[in-house]
Scaffold this active site. Structure first.
Site, PDB file in Angstrom:
ATOM      1  N   CYS A   1      42.234  37.243  34.822  1.00 61.57           N
ATOM      2  CA  CYS A   1      41.683  35.865  34.036  1.00 61.57           C
ATOM      3  C   CYS A   1      41.032  35.244  35.018  1.00 61.57           C
ATOM      4  O   CYS A   1      40.972  35.199  36.286  1.00 61.57           O
ATOM      5  CB  CYS A   1      43.030  35.195  33.391  1.00 61.57           C
ATOM      6  SG  CYS A   1      44.422  35.973  32.654  1.00 61.57           S
TER       7      CYS A   1
ATOM      8  N   GLY B   1      37.020  37.969  32.790  1.00 59.83           N
ATOM      9  CA  GLY B   1      37.624  38.348  31.612  1.00 59.83           C
ATOM     10  C   GLY B   1      36.789  38.289  30.386  1.00 59.83           C
ATOM     11  O   GLY B   1      36.134  37.346  30.160  1.00 59.83           O
TER      12      GLY B   1
ATOM     13  N   ASN C   1      46.321  32.611  35.423  1.00 62.93           N
ATOM     14  CA  ASN C   1      45.712  33.519  36.102  1.00 62.93           C
ATOM     15  C   ASN C   1      46.964  34.139  37.016  1.00 62.93           C
ATOM     16  O   ASN C   1      47.308  33.345  37.926  1.00 62.93           O
ATOM     17  CB  ASN C   1      44.605  33.150  36.747  1.00 62.93           C
ATOM     18  CG  ASN C   1      44.009  34.557  37.605  1.00 62.93           C
ATOM     19  OD1 ASN C   1      43.122  34.402  38.699  1.00 62.93           O
ATOM     20  ND2 ASN C   1      44.086  35.644  37.131  1.00 62.93           N
ATOM     21  N   GLY C   2      47.101  35.498  36.676  1.00 67.69           N
ATOM     22  CA  GLY C   2      48.302  35.964  37.516  1.00 67.69           C
ATOM     23  C   GLY C   2      49.185  36.868  36.767  1.00 67.69           C
ATOM     24  O   GLY C   2      48.808  36.999  35.336  1.00 67.69           O
TER      25      GLY C   2
ATOM     26  N   CYS D   1      45.047  38.282  47.459  1.00 65.93           N
ATOM     27  CA  CYS D   1      44.660  39.510  47.007  1.00 65.93           C
ATOM     28  C   CYS D   1      43.108  40.014  47.659  1.00 65.93           C
ATOM     29  O   CYS D   1      42.210  39.322  47.349  1.00 65.93           O
ATOM     30  CB  CYS D   1      44.430  39.641  45.441  1.00 65.93           C
ATOM     31  SG  CYS D   1      43.633  40.901  44.811  1.00 65.93           S
TER      32      CYS D   1
ATOM     33  N   TYR E   1      36.322  43.980  44.657  1.00 66.86           N
ATOM     34  CA  TYR E   1      35.689  44.017  43.549  1.00 66.86           C
ATOM     35  C   TYR E   1      35.566  42.578  42.364  1.00 66.86           C
ATOM     36  O   TYR E   1      34.500  42.633  41.637  1.00 66.86           O
ATOM     37  CB  TYR E   1      36.633  45.168  42.535  1.00 66.86           C
ATOM     38  CG  TYR E   1      36.310  45.173  41.144  1.00 66.86           C
ATOM     39  CD1 TYR E   1      35.150  45.985  40.846  1.00 66.86           C
ATOM     40  CD2 TYR E   1      37.010  44.768  40.333  1.00 66.86           C
ATOM     41  CE1 TYR E   1      34.795  46.141  39.193  1.00 66.86           C
ATOM     42  CE2 TYR E   1      36.911  44.851  38.773  1.00 66.86           C
ATOM     43  CZ  TYR E   1      35.635  45.438  38.485  1.00 66.86           C
ATOM     44  OH  TYR E   1      35.431  45.618  37.106  1.00 66.86           O
TER      45      TYR E   1
ATOM     46  N   ASP F   1      30.043  52.957  46.069  1.00 62.07           N
ATOM     47  CA  ASP F   1      30.772  52.225  45.103  1.00 62.07           C
ATOM     48  C   ASP F   1      31.723  51.411  45.649  1.00 62.07           C
ATOM     49  O   ASP F   1      32.286  51.706  46.929  1.00 62.07           O
ATOM     50  CB  ASP F   1      31.047  53.019  44.078  1.00 62.07           C
ATOM     51  CG  ASP F   1      31.636  52.432  42.731  1.00 62.07           C
ATOM     52  OD1 ASP F   1      31.439  51.125  42.638  1.00 62.07           O
ATOM     53  OD2 ASP F   1      31.824  53.041  41.694  1.00 62.07           O
ATOM     54  N   ASP F   2      32.321  50.091  45.069  1.00 64.79           N
ATOM     55  CA  ASP F   2      33.285  49.335  45.491  1.00 64.79           C
ATOM     56  C   ASP F   2      34.646  49.875  45.662  1.00 64.79           C
ATOM     57  O   ASP F   2      35.495  49.773  46.774  1.00 64.79           O
ATOM     58  CB  ASP F   2      33.307  48.291  44.802  1.00 64.79           C
ATOM     59  CG  ASP F   2      33.658  48.140  43.485  1.00 64.79           C
ATOM     60  OD1 ASP F   2      32.825  48.518  42.594  1.00 64.79           O
ATOM     61  OD2 ASP F   2      34.933  47.800  43.272  1.00 64.79           O
TER      62      ASP F   2
ATOM     63  N   CYS G   1      47.398  40.533  50.374  1.00 63.97           N
ATOM     64  CA  CYS G   1      47.981  41.406  49.771  1.00 63.97           C
ATOM     65  C   CYS G   1      47.105  42.550  49.526  1.00 63.97           C
ATOM     66  O   CYS G   1      46.092  42.278  49.177  1.00 63.97           O
ATOM     67  CB  CYS G   1      48.324  40.951  48.208  1.00 63.97           C
ATOM     68  SG  CYS G   1      49.184  42.180  47.322  1.00 63.97           S
TER      69      CYS G   1
HETATM   70  P1  5GP Z   1      37.184  54.552  38.161  1.00 62.66           P
HETATM   71  O1  5GP Z   1      35.969  54.968  37.393  1.00 62.66           O
HETATM   72  O2  5GP Z   1      37.222  55.384  39.417  1.00 62.66           O
HETATM   73  O3  5GP Z   1      38.229  54.547  37.315  1.00 62.66           O
HETATM   74  O4  5GP Z   1      37.047  53.206  38.565  1.00 62.66           O
HETATM   75  C1  5GP Z   1      36.109  52.805  39.554  1.00 62.66           C
HETATM   76  C2  5GP Z   1      34.829  51.737  39.166  1.00 62.66           C
HETATM   77  O5  5GP Z   1      35.665  50.893  38.192  1.00 62.66           O
HETATM   78  C3  5GP Z   1      33.983  51.197  40.085  1.00 62.66           C
HETATM   79  O6  5GP Z   1      32.793  51.092  40.042  1.00 62.66           O
HETATM   80  C4  5GP Z   1      34.638  49.683  40.118  1.00 62.66           C
HETATM   81  O7  5GP Z   1      33.629  48.765  40.189  1.00 62.66           O
HETATM   82  C5  5GP Z   1      35.295  49.448  38.914  1.00 62.66           C
HETATM   83  N1  5GP Z   1      36.639  48.697  38.908  1.00 62.66           N
HETATM   84  C6  5GP Z   1      37.367  48.511  39.809  1.00 62.66           C
HETATM   85  N2  5GP Z   1      38.467  47.992  39.410  1.00 62.66           N
HETATM   86  C7  5GP Z   1      38.325  47.758  38.315  1.00 62.66           C
HETATM   87  C8  5GP Z   1      38.981  47.021  37.128  1.00 62.66           C
HETATM   88  O8  5GP Z   1      40.016  46.297  37.537  1.00 62.66           O
HETATM   89  N3  5GP Z   1      38.663  46.858  35.919  1.00 62.66           N
HETATM   90  C9  5GP Z   1      37.237  47.411  35.765  1.00 62.66           C
HETATM   91  N4  5GP Z   1      36.835  47.495  34.447  1.00 62.66           N
HETATM   92  N5  5GP Z   1      36.693  48.025  36.676  1.00 62.66           N
HETATM   93  C10 5GP Z   1      37.119  48.315  37.830  1.00 62.66           C
HETATM   94 MG    MG Z   2      31.557  49.027  39.747  1.00 61.69          MG
END
Ligand code: 5GP
Ligand code: MG
Length: 483
Positions: A23, A49, A124-125, A259, A265, A368-369, A455
């Protein structure tokens, strides 16, 4: 006591009642028409969110009014709703969109009227002892309105035997385990606190004679507030009419644990978190990634938008040109018709499309991140090859995600995490890539060492705060969100 006026949506019958929350929160005190500012703040925290949004405003008599619903900030709030939210104290919340949704019943801020007046909570958390606390509270006669872990805070406040409100706040917060960056109001007094490990961010700002707290600095920028400082781990602030006062801090933890995934991300690159620019942190991740996993290629392409900064870092360090070879549609809604269940690429195809002119006949590095389930990368590899790419080299600006998060990032179960059971070569093959390289854990942590220690449980499995509900068998240990 004045009644609490509420405008709330009815909970859909099929709502998935996940207590878990990712959040964004804001709070304003001593700011005329505070709800307008809360709206703007939430608007800039929308990335934290997209499922539900809510604002509570408190007028000079201490009466709280709430408006909250499922949807984006700009859909939930029109001018009329904002106008009804009278007062110079306000707090707001945006809630993350998880796979099954969370239902309007779990939207925040949570509001209640108790002995000391109207109470509103934005959290948030994720509390790791929420189920344990809830069981005890229910045994003691408490009736819960949601499955939200944050609702225990309301009951802890209402049931505290302490005399003053400040002592009740201290008492309630001291029961909580896990992660919380929290803003709440009792009548027109605002309180803000971070758990003693400081998992989730929270910053303090000034707006004229008023005070602001928010998850990220981008929420200060949008309202023209000045950044004052971060709310420290374990710090408890009491804010009245914009005057900020420190209450007794929470019991210190053995270590701080902000975190690191916020930097990878979650946070916006124009925010500063824990004294680091998110943009700079991501660029350093990208630079380090280029040093650890170089490869010959014609261009570096980010998976927009979350990998834009890290891909820039990779391009800068490697000297390989940065190209916008993948387009992202920003208008993808949550409701669309999937043509066929068998079409596994559908979600990615709705969102991404390669630019043929950039990739045709080229060896490309796609940055990708993070890799979570691997669904995005699997589809992207195919799209790039169909658009003529000769070689597809994937680079991930964080280590393999191997463990679920219990502190407020939505991660799938351990089995669904592609990095939990396969080595890099197996993942490369499964995703159909020519090569795959992840940033090392040490490389990532060294790049942002001035803001640590962090973390990094999702990468390392080292959980800094006790998982009370898991250990007591109340929650499955292999899942991120505690269901
Ligand atoms: P994957 O497709 O491998 O399941 O997820 C990786 C992609 O999802 C990356 O492009 C990343 O930016 C994005 N991503 C990483 N963490 C999260 C998250 O917590 N929620 C969402 N919606 N996307 C995420
Ligand atoms: Mg992404």
């Amino acid at each position: 006591m004045k009644p609490l006026s509420t405008v709330q949506a009815i909970r859909p019958a099929d709502a998935d009642d996940r207590p878990h929350e990712e959040c964004g929160v804001v709070g304003f005190s001593g700011v005329p028409n505070a709800a307008e500012f809360a709206f703007l703040g939430l608007y800039s925290l929308q990335h934290r969110g997209q499922e539900a949004a809510g604002i509570v405003a408190v007028d000079d008599d201490g009466t709280a009014r709430v408006h909250k619903d499922l949807g984006l900030v700009s859909d939930v709030f029109g001018p009329e709703a904002i106008q009804r939210l009278v007062g110079s104290t306000a707090l707001g919340h945006v809630r993350y969109s998880t796979a099954g949704g969370g239902g309007a019943r779990n939207a925040q801020p949570i509001v209640a009227t108790y002995a000391d007046g109207d109470l509103a909570v934005s959290h948030n958390g994720n509390l790791t002892n929420a189920i344990d606390l809830r069981r005890r509270l229910v045994e003691d006669g408490a009736i819960f309105q949601s499955t939200n872990d944050s609702e225990v805070i309301v009951h802890l406040m209402a049931r505290s035997r302490h005399e003053t409100i400040d002592h009740k706040v201290d008492d309630a917060l001291s029961h909580l385990e896990g992660s919380f960056s929290i803003v709440f109001s009792v009548a027109d007094t605002l309180y803000a606190a971070r758990d003693s490990r400081g998992f989730r961010p929270l910053v303090l700002g000034r707006l004229g004679d008023g005070a602001v707290v928010a998850s990220e600095t981008c929420a200060l920028d949008i309202v023209g507030a000045d950044y004052v400082r971060d709310v420290e781990p374990g710090e408890v602030l009491k804010i009245r009419d914009g005057v900020v006062q420190n209450l007794r801090p929470l019991e210190p933890a053995d270590r701080h644990a902000p975190c690191v995934f916020e930097l990878v991300y979650f946070a916006r690159p124009d925010s500063r978190l824990w004294g680091v620019s998110v943009d700079r942190a991501r660029r350093r991740f990208g630079r380090q990634l280029a040093r650890e996993h170089p490869v010959e290629a014609e261009c570096v392409i980010p998976v927009p938008d979350s990998a834009n900064s890290s891909a820039l870092g990779y391009a800068e360090e490697s000297g390989i040109p940065y190209e916008l070879g993948l387009l992202r549609n920003h208008y993808v809604g949550r409701t669309f018709i999937k043509p066929s269940q068998a079409d596994r690429d559908f979600g990615a195809r709705m969102k991404y499309n390669p630019v043929r002119e950039v990739v045709d006949g080229k060896r490309i590095i796609v940055v990708d991140d993070s890799l979570v389930r691997g669904t995005t990368s699997r589809s992207l590899a195919k799209f790039f090859r169909n658009a003529g790419a000769k070689e597809v080299h994937m680079r991930i600006a964080s280590p393999p995600v191997q463990h679920p998060c219990f502190y407020g990032i939505d991660m799938p179960s351990r089995e669904e995490l592609i990095g939990s059971s396969r080595d890099v070569q197996q993942i490369r093959e499964e995703l159909g890539l020519d090569s795959l390289g992840y940033l090392s854990l040490d490389g990532m942590l060294d790049a942002v060492s001035e803001a640590g220690p962090f973390c990094d449980a999702c990468f390392s499995g080292d959980y800094p705060a006790p998982l009370v509900d898991v250990d007591k068998g109340f929650a499955p240990g292999n899942r991120g969100p505690i269901c």
